[in-house]
Design a protein around this motif. Structure first.
Motif, PDB file in Angstrom:
ATOM      1  N   GLU A   1       0.827  -1.218   0.000  1.00  0.00           N
ATOM      2  CA  GLU A   1       0.000   0.000   0.000  1.00  0.00           C
ATOM      3  C   GLU A   1       0.855   1.260   0.000  1.00  0.00           C
ATOM      4  O   GLU A   1       0.460   2.283  -0.575  1.00  0.00           O
ATOM      5  N   TYR A   2       2.024   1.210   0.624  1.00  0.00           N
ATOM      6  CA  TYR A   2       2.896   2.385   0.588  1.00  0.00           C
ATOM      7  C   TYR A   2       3.621   2.493  -0.749  1.00  0.00           C
ATOM      8  O   TYR A   2       3.593   3.538  -1.405  1.00  0.00           O
ATOM      9  N   LEU A   3       4.262   1.413  -1.175  1.00  0.00           N
ATOM     10  CA  LEU A   3       5.054   1.467  -2.405  1.00  0.00           C
ATOM     11  C   LEU A   3       4.185   1.758  -3.626  1.00  0.00           C
ATOM     12  O   LEU A   3       4.644   2.384  -4.589  1.00  0.00           O
ATOM     13  N   ALA A   4       2.936   1.306  -3.598  1.00  0.00           N
ATOM     14  CA  ALA A   4       2.034   1.522  -4.730  1.00  0.00           C
ATOM     15  C   ALA A   4       1.040   2.647  -4.459  1.00  0.00           C
ATOM     16  O   ALA A   4      -0.020   2.708  -5.085  1.00  0.00           O
ATOM     17  N   SER A   5       1.394   3.546  -3.562  1.00  0.00           N
ATOM     18  CA  SER A   5       0.500   4.660  -3.259  1.00  0.00           C
ATOM     19  C   SER A   5       0.623   5.745  -4.319  1.00  0.00           C
ATOM     20  O   SER A   5       1.631   5.853  -5.025  1.00  0.00           O
ATOM     21  N   GLN A   6      -0.412   6.567  -4.423  1.00  0.00           N
ATOM     22  CA  GLN A   6      -0.377   7.699  -5.349  1.00  0.00           C
ATOM     23  C   GLN A   6       0.752   8.657  -4.998  1.00  0.00           C
ATOM     24  O   GLN A   6       1.335   9.296  -5.872  1.00  0.00           O
TER      25      GLN A   6
ATOM     26  N   ASP B   1      -3.312  -1.131 -11.726  1.00  0.00           N
ATOM     27  CA  ASP B   1      -2.547  -2.103 -10.932  1.00  0.00           C
ATOM     28  C   ASP B   1      -2.381  -1.543  -9.523  1.00  0.00           C
ATOM     29  O   ASP B   1      -1.323  -1.042  -9.139  1.00  0.00           O
ATOM     30  N   VAL B   2      -3.453  -1.641  -8.744  1.00  0.00           N
ATOM     31  CA  VAL B   2      -3.529  -0.997  -7.432  1.00  0.00           C
ATOM     32  C   VAL B   2      -3.571  -2.058  -6.325  1.00  0.00           C
ATOM     33  O   VAL B   2      -3.885  -3.238  -6.573  1.00  0.00           O
ATOM     34  N   PRO B   3      -3.242  -1.674  -5.082  1.00  0.00           N
ATOM     35  CA  PRO B   3      -3.154  -2.645  -3.984  1.00  0.00           C
ATOM     36  C   PRO B   3      -4.407  -3.475  -3.752  1.00  0.00           C
ATOM     37  O   PRO B   3      -4.317  -4.645  -3.358  1.00  0.00           O
ATOM     38  N   SER B   4      -5.591  -2.900  -3.977  1.00  0.00           N
ATOM     39  CA  SER B   4      -6.836  -3.626  -3.691  1.00  0.00           C
ATOM     40  C   SER B   4      -7.056  -4.813  -4.620  1.00  0.00           C
ATOM     41  O   SER B   4      -7.905  -5.661  -4.346  1.00  0.00           O
ATOM     42  N   THR B   5      -6.314  -4.898  -5.718  1.00  0.00           N
ATOM     43  CA  THR B   5      -6.500  -6.005  -6.660  1.00  0.00           C
ATOM     44  C   THR B   5      -5.659  -7.229  -6.303  1.00  0.00           C
ATOM     45  O   THR B   5      -5.786  -8.263  -6.958  1.00  0.00           O
ATOM     46  N   LEU B   6      -4.803  -7.121  -5.305  1.00  0.00           N
ATOM     47  CA  LEU B   6      -3.892  -8.220  -4.994  1.00  0.00           C
ATOM     48  C   LEU B   6      -4.538  -9.284  -4.121  1.00  0.00           C
ATOM     49  O   LEU B   6      -5.472  -9.009  -3.364  1.00  0.00           O
TER      50      LEU B   6
ATOM     51  N   LEU C   1      -2.038   9.611 -19.451  1.00  0.00           N
ATOM     52  CA  LEU C   1      -1.074   9.992 -18.427  1.00  0.00           C
ATOM     53  C   LEU C   1      -1.728   9.881 -17.057  1.00  0.00           C
ATOM     54  O   LEU C   1      -2.783  10.458 -16.816  1.00  0.00           O
ATOM     55  N   GLY C   2      -1.112   9.124 -16.177  1.00  0.00           N
ATOM     56  CA  GLY C   2      -1.637   8.940 -14.834  1.00  0.00           C
ATOM     57  C   GLY C   2      -0.723   8.016 -14.068  1.00  0.00           C
ATOM     58  O   GLY C   2       0.042   7.245 -14.659  1.00  0.00           O
ATOM     59  N   VAL C   3      -0.772   8.081 -12.767  1.00  0.00           N
ATOM     60  CA  VAL C   3       0.102   7.256 -11.937  1.00  0.00           C
ATOM     61  C   VAL C   3      -0.124   5.776 -12.241  1.00  0.00           C
ATOM     62  O   VAL C   3      -1.254   5.293 -12.223  1.00  0.00           O
ATOM     63  N   HIS C   4       0.960   5.078 -12.554  1.00  0.00           N
ATOM     64  CA  HIS C   4       0.946   3.624 -12.711  1.00  0.00           C
ATOM     65  C   HIS C   4       1.498   3.054 -11.401  1.00  0.00           C
ATOM     66  O   HIS C   4       2.727   2.968 -11.237  1.00  0.00           O
ATOM     67  N   PRO C   5       0.636   2.672 -10.450  1.00  0.00           N
ATOM     68  CA  PRO C   5       1.103   2.361  -9.092  1.00  0.00           C
ATOM     69  C   PRO C   5       2.016   1.144  -8.996  1.00  0.00           C
ATOM     70  O   PRO C   5       2.876   1.079  -8.115  1.00  0.00           O
ATOM     71  N   GLY C   6       1.819   0.162  -9.884  1.00  0.00           N
ATOM     72  CA  GLY C   6       2.691  -1.009  -9.859  1.00  0.00           C
ATOM     73  C   GLY C   6       2.556  -1.830  -8.592  1.00  0.00           C
ATOM     74  O   GLY C   6       3.547  -2.261  -8.004  1.00  0.00           O
ATOM     75  N   ALA C   7       1.322  -2.091  -8.172  1.00  0.00           N
ATOM     76  CA  ALA C   7       1.123  -2.888  -6.958  1.00  0.00           C
ATOM     77  C   ALA C   7       1.630  -4.314  -7.148  1.00  0.00           C
ATOM     78  O   ALA C   7       2.378  -4.838  -6.320  1.00  0.00           O
ATOM     79  N   ASP C   8       1.223  -4.944  -8.235  1.00  0.00           N
ATOM     80  CA  ASP C   8       1.722  -6.288  -8.516  1.00  0.00           C
ATOM     81  C   ASP C   8       3.114  -6.220  -9.133  1.00  0.00           C
ATOM     82  O   ASP C   8       3.962  -7.066  -8.877  1.00  0.00           O
ATOM     83  N   ASP C   9       3.334  -5.179  -9.938  1.00  0.00           N
ATOM     84  CA  ASP C   9       4.602  -5.029 -10.669  1.00  0.00           C
ATOM     85  C   ASP C   9       5.355  -3.794 -10.182  1.00  0.00           C
ATOM     86  O   ASP C   9       5.249  -2.746 -10.781  1.00  0.00           O
ATOM     87  N   ASN C  10       6.206  -3.857  -9.116  1.00  0.00           N
ATOM     88  CA  ASN C  10       6.484  -5.092  -8.444  1.00  0.00           C
ATOM     89  C   ASN C  10       6.533  -4.869  -6.934  1.00  0.00           C
ATOM     90  O   ASN C  10       7.399  -5.390  -6.246  1.00  0.00           O
ATOM     91  N   ALA C  11       5.593  -4.052  -6.444  1.00  0.00           N
ATOM     92  CA  ALA C  11       5.506  -3.905  -4.993  1.00  0.00           C
ATOM     93  C   ALA C  11       5.231  -5.248  -4.330  1.00  0.00           C
ATOM     94  O   ALA C  11       5.663  -5.495  -3.199  1.00  0.00           O
ATOM     95  N   SER C  12       4.545  -6.139  -5.039  1.00  0.00           N
ATOM     96  CA  SER C  12       4.260  -7.467  -4.490  1.00  0.00           C
ATOM     97  C   SER C  12       5.551  -8.236  -4.218  1.00  0.00           C
ATOM     98  O   SER C  12       5.739  -8.824  -3.151  1.00  0.00           O
ATOM     99  N   GLY C  13       6.466  -8.224  -5.186  1.00  0.00           N
ATOM    100  CA  GLY C  13       7.743  -8.913  -5.001  1.00  0.00           C
ATOM    101  C   GLY C  13       8.568  -8.277  -3.897  1.00  0.00           C
ATOM    102  O   GLY C  13       9.195  -8.977  -3.080  1.00  0.00           O
ATOM    103  N   ASP C  14       8.579  -6.947  -3.835  1.00  0.00           N
ATOM    104  CA  ASP C  14       9.328  -6.251  -2.790  1.00  0.00           C
ATOM    105  C   ASP C  14       8.810  -6.628  -1.409  1.00  0.00           C
ATOM    106  O   ASP C  14       9.590  -6.856  -0.477  1.00  0.00           O
ATOM    107  N   ALA C  15       7.491  -6.690  -1.265  1.00  0.00           N
ATOM    108  CA  ALA C  15       6.891  -7.015   0.028  1.00  0.00           C
ATOM    109  C   ALA C  15       7.275  -8.418   0.475  1.00  0.00           C
ATOM    110  O   ALA C  15       7.580  -8.652   1.653  1.00  0.00           O
TER     111      ALA C  15
END
Length: 432
Positions: free
Chosen positions: A40-45, A295-300, A143-157
């Motif tokens: 949620e932090y790494l993929a935050s707006q 690709d936001v945290p709620s989809t994981l 143009l808009g924030v690409h949060p990258g929750a799965d790619d790759n905040a998931s791996g980092d977590a």
């Protein structure tokens, strides 16, 4: 005064109570909460998509370093304030140059003999920023924030949780925990790390003296969207014992694991296999939100991430305890068509995990308005033939696409439930 004291006591317990409640939560729930917080932090707006050398990149780096410092893992650079940053500059022209870094920490092994060998456990922490043309975004016109929750905040977590785990239990071999920068720009960070390991750099500390002492690499990239308890592991043929170990750990953790022998692919493990280091690449596969603002945290799937964590802990423990150094086997790519340019598209996302127990290739997602959807094919159908030729796996599927021409109509045979249906599919041209 007494009234004030009562208020102070209450306030104290209000602050302390959540800690005690958290300490009595089941351990798996605590770990899931830790992974969720990291994502949620790494993929935050606020982090703006973590594009290299931006404010969001810096914030992500500082967060990861704070976690590593809290674990008292060893830094890798002498004379710097933190010592966890391995800086590098990339860019084809001076105007395009950017300076960012890898984040590296080391956990020394406990075995007197094996601690001189190192396993790299890695993930990339960068993403696409705001997207746009030539960014790799699947919506280049938006143009808009690409949060990258799965790619790759998931791996980092997951890697952060692995660092916590091995700090407690230790392992015979030493472990390098690596968070690579600029992966989306062409695996720049991991390539730069390996080049750095070749040099005689007096600033480098707590790392192997030579690159050859890195005996294996485990890469986690996009591990946040597990479906049907399925995971793909590539590189199982790059060392003689890897496939057996992966299959045994999969059985212990009750996962459906699809093994690919070669270690090639569009993620950081490819940099290591190019240097003849055996690799294992863990992923739970693609989805329609990949490289988009969605690709936001709620989809994981955080339960699935816990399963990935459990699998990874056992896998790395096995690798770190092997009595002999893992051998390296050169395996040609089994998917020569992966980066091919196709003239046509069916408009579907196939099951890259190979989770289907039925012969054929399952269509995970069929995009509305595209060729397959217009013909009547639906998500969950298992493709068995394209243009009269069999499809048993991803390689067959890619090969069939490479043979087809746009604005033609071809038969596609699928299995839906227990019924075999043939659809006439009018092929749309692939986007240039």
């Amino acid at each position: 005064m007494k009234k004030i004291c009562k208020v102070e006591v209450k306030a104290k317990w209000v602050m302390v109570l959540p800690f005690y409640l958290f300490s009595f939560l089941p351990l798996n729930v605590q770990k899931q909460d830790g992974m969720r917080q990291a994502v949620e932090y790494l993929a935050s707006q606020e982090l703006g998509g973590r594009f290299p050398a931006t404010a969001g990149d810096t914030l992500a780096s500082e967060y990861i370093v704070s976690q590593l410092r809290g674990l008292k893992l060893k830094p890798v650079v002498k004379g710097k304030k933190t010592g966890y940053f391995q800086d590098f500059t990339y860019g084809k022209t001076p105007e395009q140059e950017r300076t960012t870094h890898n984040i590296i920490a080391v956990l020394p092994g406990k075995d007197k003999r094996l601690k001189h060998e190192y396993i790299v456990v890695g993930s990339h922490y960068d993403h696409l920023g705001l997207g746009g043309k030539d960014s790799g975004s699947r919506r280049p016109d938006t143009l808009g924030v690409h949060p990258g929750a799965d790619d790759n905040a998931s791996g980092d977590a997951v890697v952060l949780e692995l660092a916590k785990h091995f700090k407690k239990v230790r392992s015979p071999r030493s472990i390098i925990f690596a968070f690579f920068g600029a992966e989306e720009q062409g695996l720049v960070g991991s390539k730069n790390f390996l080049e750095w390991m070749k040099k005689d750099d007096a600033q480098r500390i707590n790392l192997p003296a030579e690159k050859k002492d890195i005996v294996a690499m485990v890469n986690l990239d996009m591990v946040g969207r597990m479906r049907d308890h399925a995971m793909s592991v590539s590189g199982t043929g790059t060392s003689s014992e890897f496939k057996t170990i992966v299959e045994q750990v999969a059985e212990q953790t009750h996962l459906n694991v699809s093994c690919t022998p070669d270690g090639y692919g569009p993620s950081d493990h490819a940099s290591f296999v190019a240097q003849e280091i055996p690799v294992l690449f863990l992923t739970t596969g693609g989805h329609m939100e990949y490289h988009t603002p969605d690709d936001v945290p709620s989809t994981l799937n955080y339960d699935g991430m816990q399963q990935t964590l459990d699998f990874s802990k056992k896998l790395i423990s096995r690798l770190a305890s092997l009595p002999t150094t893992p051998d390296y086997i050169s395996v040609p790519s089994t998917n020569k068509m992966k980066h091919g340019k196709f003239k046509v598209t069916l408009g579907l996302m196939p099951d890259v995990m190979g989770a289907s127990r039925i012969p054929g290739l399952r269509a995970d997602i069929v995009v509305a308005g595209k060729s397959a959807h217009n013909a009547g094919i639906r998500s969950g159908d298992v493709i068995q033939e394209i243009d009269g030729k069999p499809v048993t796996n991803m390689d067959d599927y890619m090969q069939r696409l490479s043979e087809l021409e746009p604005d033609t109509t071809i038969p596609v045979k699928v299995l839906r439930g227990e019924e075999i249906i043939t659809f006439d599919v009018h092929l749309m041209p692939a986007k240039k």
